[in-house]
Write a protein that holds these residues in place. Structure first.
Motif, PDB file in Angstrom:
ATOM      1  N   SER A 178      -7.690  24.105  12.525  1.00 41.47           N
ATOM      2  CA  SER A 178      -8.093  22.712  12.295  1.00 41.47           C
ATOM      3  C   SER A 178      -8.112  21.877  13.577  1.00 41.47           C
ATOM      4  O   SER A 178      -8.882  20.928  13.697  1.00 41.47           O
ATOM      5  N   GLY A 179      -7.243  22.198  14.519  1.00 36.90           N
ATOM      6  CA  GLY A 179      -7.161  21.397  15.744  1.00 36.90           C
ATOM      7  C   GLY A 179      -6.787  19.946  15.460  1.00 36.90           C
ATOM      8  O   GLY A 179      -7.134  19.046  16.216  1.00 36.90           O
ATOM      9  N   PHE A 180      -6.045  19.729  14.381  1.00 32.56           N
ATOM     10  CA  PHE A 180      -5.692  18.375  13.970  1.00 32.56           C
ATOM     11  C   PHE A 180      -4.807  17.682  15.013  1.00 32.56           C
ATOM     12  O   PHE A 180      -5.116  16.590  15.503  1.00 32.56           O
ATOM     13  N   ALA A 181      -3.694  18.341  15.358  1.00 29.21           N
ATOM     14  CA  ALA A 181      -2.786  17.739  16.344  1.00 29.21           C
ATOM     15  C   ALA A 181      -3.463  17.677  17.714  1.00 29.21           C
ATOM     16  O   ALA A 181      -3.250  16.719  18.480  1.00 29.21           O
ATOM     17  N   GLU A 182      -4.262  18.657  17.992  1.00 27.86           N
ATOM     18  CA  GLU A 182      -4.978  18.684  19.270  1.00 27.86           C
ATOM     19  C   GLU A 182      -5.832  17.426  19.434  1.00 27.86           C
ATOM     20  O   GLU A 182      -5.994  16.905  20.532  1.00 27.86           O
ATOM     21  N   PHE A 183      -6.369  16.924  18.318  1.00 24.63           N
ATOM     22  CA  PHE A 183      -7.175  15.705  18.358  1.00 24.63           C
ATOM     23  C   PHE A 183      -6.291  14.462  18.344  1.00 24.63           C
ATOM     24  O   PHE A 183      -6.475  13.537  19.140  1.00 24.63           O
ATOM     25  N   PHE A 184      -5.318  14.421  17.410  1.00 23.56           N
ATOM     26  CA  PHE A 184      -4.609  13.158  17.167  1.00 23.56           C
ATOM     27  C   PHE A 184      -3.476  12.871  18.152  1.00 23.56           C
ATOM     28  O   PHE A 184      -3.158  11.702  18.388  1.00 23.56           O
ATOM     29  N   VAL A 185      -2.860  13.892  18.707  1.00 23.96           N
ATOM     30  CA  VAL A 185      -1.754  13.611  19.635  1.00 23.96           C
ATOM     31  C   VAL A 185      -2.262  12.859  20.871  1.00 23.96           C
ATOM     32  O   VAL A 185      -1.704  11.803  21.222  1.00 23.96           O
ATOM     33  N   PRO A 186      -3.318  13.311  21.518  1.00 26.95           N
ATOM     34  CA  PRO A 186      -3.837  12.516  22.652  1.00 26.95           C
ATOM     35  C   PRO A 186      -4.302  11.119  22.208  1.00 26.95           C
ATOM     36  O   PRO A 186      -4.143  10.148  22.949  1.00 26.95           O
ATOM     37  N   TRP A 187      -4.831  11.044  21.008  1.00 27.32           N
ATOM     38  CA  TRP A 187      -5.322   9.751  20.506  1.00 27.32           C
ATOM     39  C   TRP A 187      -4.156   8.768  20.363  1.00 27.32           C
ATOM     40  O   TRP A 187      -4.235   7.619  20.778  1.00 27.32           O
ATOM     41  N   PHE A 188      -3.060   9.233  19.771  1.00 28.03           N
ATOM     42  CA  PHE A 188      -1.885   8.364  19.630  1.00 28.03           C
ATOM     43  C   PHE A 188      -1.224   8.103  20.984  1.00 28.03           C
ATOM     44  O   PHE A 188      -0.623   7.041  21.184  1.00 28.03           O
ATOM     45  N   ALA A 189      -1.330   9.072  21.884  1.00 28.87           N
ATOM     46  CA  ALA A 189      -0.728   8.882  23.221  1.00 28.87           C
ATOM     47  C   ALA A 189      -1.295   7.633  23.894  1.00 28.87           C
ATOM     48  O   ALA A 189      -0.598   6.949  24.646  1.00 28.87           O
ATOM     49  N   ALA A 190      -2.535   7.337  23.584  1.00 26.71           N
ATOM     50  CA  ALA A 190      -3.181   6.169  24.190  1.00 26.71           C
ATOM     51  C   ALA A 190      -2.876   4.878  23.427  1.00 26.71           C
ATOM     52  O   ALA A 190      -3.362   3.804  23.797  1.00 26.71           O
ATOM     53  N   ARG A 191      -2.093   4.991  22.344  1.00 26.49           N
ATOM     54  CA  ARG A 191      -1.757   3.811  21.522  1.00 26.49           C
ATOM     55  C   ARG A 191      -0.253   3.786  21.261  1.00 26.49           C
ATOM     56  O   ARG A 191       0.212   4.088  20.159  1.00 26.49           O
TER      57      ARG A 191
END
Lengths: 366, 294
Positions: A178-191
């Motif tokens: 799924s690559g779910f964390a791969e997508f969302f962890v960097p996204w949250f890192a910026a917020r």
């Protein structure tokens, strides 16, 4: 793992769909218009489907971020959850998903970007209106025990909003595909003012380790006693393996949390002591984000559905109690028993880092 | 009727365990199945010819067309309860070679646009889509199989049992290179013969699955014994079933047997005794029995 892959026509050319179809090229790949044609249809049988579940790739429409149920976790001002996936690849007999859906197929919503937009809108102050109360728990609330301290650590105090993943699925179990964390962890890192809690029993932490820790992401791992895990958690990584994964995350600087749930009423406090000793011999309790204990509980209608599916399952044949629309298993002296377990836990952790998810009085019994 | 609730094909215990009902359109499609599974005709012959092996496998020859297929399903259901259903037959195809066997994953009825989704059982059989048409297809416009029964069959069967226990298997008899006009009916048995192992594995799969499904929902023998000994209202009968299941699930079957042998002055007194026994009961001999209670 899956018997077939269904995919909506609308996501046929989505990069995540294409990658997953390539990954499962040997399985039947079946196109549909909407995932609801296959998922959760009348008369489907969750237990039969769980023997041969399919994966359905779909686009999530409508509301993507919802208010978290009361008592779900943090005491934060804004608690939300979002579900990129419906159903779980594990098969835990106590899981409420069995009673929630008629279908055991896993639905993966591949439009992560739309979830991210919805989270962004929530963060930017477009608060969820009151009528959007949690759809499954809007008829009742969980009562927190006022004697038990509620978790108020740095992460939640500083954060405006908390976003839980892993309510309708396991956050990491399907990560390689799924690559779910791969997508969302960097996204949250910026917020940094948004906190992401990934609830999981999975050891699929490669992507997290590769990315490196971010302060506003918590990996919350669930545990039950060794006997309960052996009996009811099918396909779930062994406790030892989960602990090894958490230790690696902790050593890498990730914030990890422990969720001791669901606790069954016949659990001997000694078995919990053993579990706590094992867990805290592997993890550094000083660096734990939070620890919680939760009793087995399920919305009453989900419990009824689950009982119909598993009339031969001892877990559901015991005496139950239903309070405020939530069914749990009876314990003759619940509070004293829970306190025994909490006392054992507090030998290892600071009670300030602890919260309890539990229900109180009985108002209907079977 | 909700097939996942109390379905008449799923009696209190035994009876339909592992029963599979087959539906074919024509007698020639039944020929090999009758031979392989040792089926005998159910007499007297009525509207639809039916066959059975006496061990839970039955077959109906429905005749051609979706409506006849649906009627045949309902008819066989009335004579032999099946916990699982399988439609087998020949079909045209836009591209697949003659003789190919396809486990159908998607059925569309051309007339209505209605779609059905038979489950994918994970048997590694080649799969495909199917369009049910009202007249024999000669254009083969889509890359799909064409038949005249499956949509009617699936719609009718899914009103009787959960769709998770219904499959459709088609053997390709004609395609653009070998159109229907050149097809001879006498070829049907040999087309079936070439797909024997696939058909056998599908029938075995449905029998196993159906048996498990029936077993999950079965009631202990004590339930029937109690029904014979006491008078229960409909509501109490359902409650009795639940109580008996709880005894079994908790590993307290022997205790239930003891209670059945006792004499109570009424069904109500019996129920109270059963409930009393179950109060506070925990599983006997489970893996967590090393965790003493409280």
């Amino acid at each position: 793992m899956f018997s077939a892959i269904y995919f909506e026509s609308a996501v046929r050319d989505h990069p995540r769909t294409r990658a997953i179809l390539r990954r499962y090229r040997d399985l039947p790949q079946i196109e549909c218009e909407r995932y609801s044609e296959i998922f959760n249809r009348k008369s489907q049988n969750f237990r039969l489907q769980k023997e041969n579940p399919a994966l359905i790739l779909a686009r999530k429409h409508g509301r993507k971020v919802l208010p978290a149920p009361g008592g779900y976790g943090f005491d934060a001002a804004g608690s939300h959850y979002f579900s990129h996936m419906l159903n779980c690849i594990y098969d835990c007999r106590y899981c409420f998903l069995q009673g929630m859906y008629r279908s055991a197929h896993c639905v993966l919503f591949v439009n992560y970007e739309d979830f991210a937009d919805a989270i962004e809108r929530t963060l930017s102050g477009s608060a969820l209106p009151k009528e959007d109360a949690h759809p499954r728990y809007s008829q009742h609330t969980y009562s927190q025990d006022t004697h038990v301290p509620t978790r108020t650590d740095e992460a939640s105090r500083g954060a405006e909003q908390v976003f839980y993943s892993g309510y309708d699925c396991d956050s990491l179990a399907f990560e390689p595909a799924s690559g779910f964390a791969e997508f969302f962890v960097p996204w949250f890192a910026a917020r940094p003012r948004a906190v992401l809690e990934l609830r999981t029993k999975s050891t699929q932490i490669g992507g997290l380790l590769k990315h490196g820790p971010i302060p506003n992401c918590i990996i919350a791992m669930s545990f039950t006693t060794a006997a309960a895990a052996a009996r009811w958690e099918h396909g779930v990584p062994a406790i030892d393996k989960r602990l090894a994964a958490l230790r690696r995350l902790q050593e890498a600087g990730w914030s990890v949390a422990l969720r001791f749930e669901p606790l069954m009423p016949d659990t001997n406090p000694d078995a919990c002591r053993e579990l706590f000793e094992l867990v805290f011999s592997r993890l550094d309790s000083r660096w734990l984000h939070s620890v919680s204990i939760g009793l087995f509980r399920m919305p009453a209608d989900y419990f009824r559905n689950t009982l119909k599916l598993y009339p031969d399952e001892a877990l559901f044949a015991r005496e139950t109690r239903t309070r405020n629309g939530v069914t749990s298993l009876r314990h003759p002296n619940e509070e004293a028993w829970l306190r025994q377990i909490e006392t054992a836990l507090f030998r290892h952790i600071d009670p300030k880092n602890y919260y309890r998810c539990a229900d109180g009085e009985t108002d209907r019994e079977n | 009727m909700n097939a996942t609730s109390e379905h008449p094909s799923l009696p209190a215990s035994g009876g339909s365990e592992g029963t599979v009902n087959l539906a074919v359109a024509h007698r020639l499609e039944a020929e090999r199945l009758i031979q392989w599974f040792g089926l005998s005709e159910i007499m007297p012959r009525e509207e639809f010819p039916c066959f059975e092996d006496g061990e839970g496998l039955s077959l109906v020859v429905t005749g051609s067309g979706a409506e006849r297929a649906a009627a045949g399903v309902r008819y066989l259901h009335g004579r032999r309860l099946g916990s699982a259903w399988l439609n087998i037959g020949i079909a045209g195809h836009g591209s697949a070679a003659v003789g190919t066997g396809l486990l159908i994953h998607r059925i569309a009825r051309r007339e209505t646009g209605k779609r059905f989704w038979p489950p994918a059982p994970g048997l590694k059989l080649p799969g495909g889509s199917l369009i049910t048409v009202s007249e024999a297809e000669t254009e083969y416009a889509e890359d799909a199989a064409y038949d005249m029964e499956a949509a009617g069959f699936f719609a009718a069967a899914s009103r009787l049992v959960t769709p998770d226990l219904i499959n459709v298997y088609k053997i390709i008899s004609d395609n653009p290179a070998h159109p229907l006009a050149g097809f001879r009916r006498g070829q049907v048995p040999s087309l079936f013969g070439a797909r024997e192992s696939e058909i056998r594995s599908l029938v075995a799969h449905l029998r196993e699955r159906g048996a498990r499904f029936a077993h999950w929902r079965s009631l202990p023998a004590e339930y029937r014994q109690l029904l014979e000994k006491y008078h229960f209202s409909v509501t109490r009968k359902a409650a009795l079933g639940k109580l008996c299941r709880r005894f079994t699930a908790l590993g307290m079957g022997p205790r239930l047997t003891v209670l059945v042998s006792k004499r109570y002055h009424s069904a109500g007194a019996l129920m109270a005794a059963l409930e009393g026994e179950l109060a506070g009961a925990l599983p006997v001999g489970g893996k967590d029995s090393n965790e003493p209670a409280f």
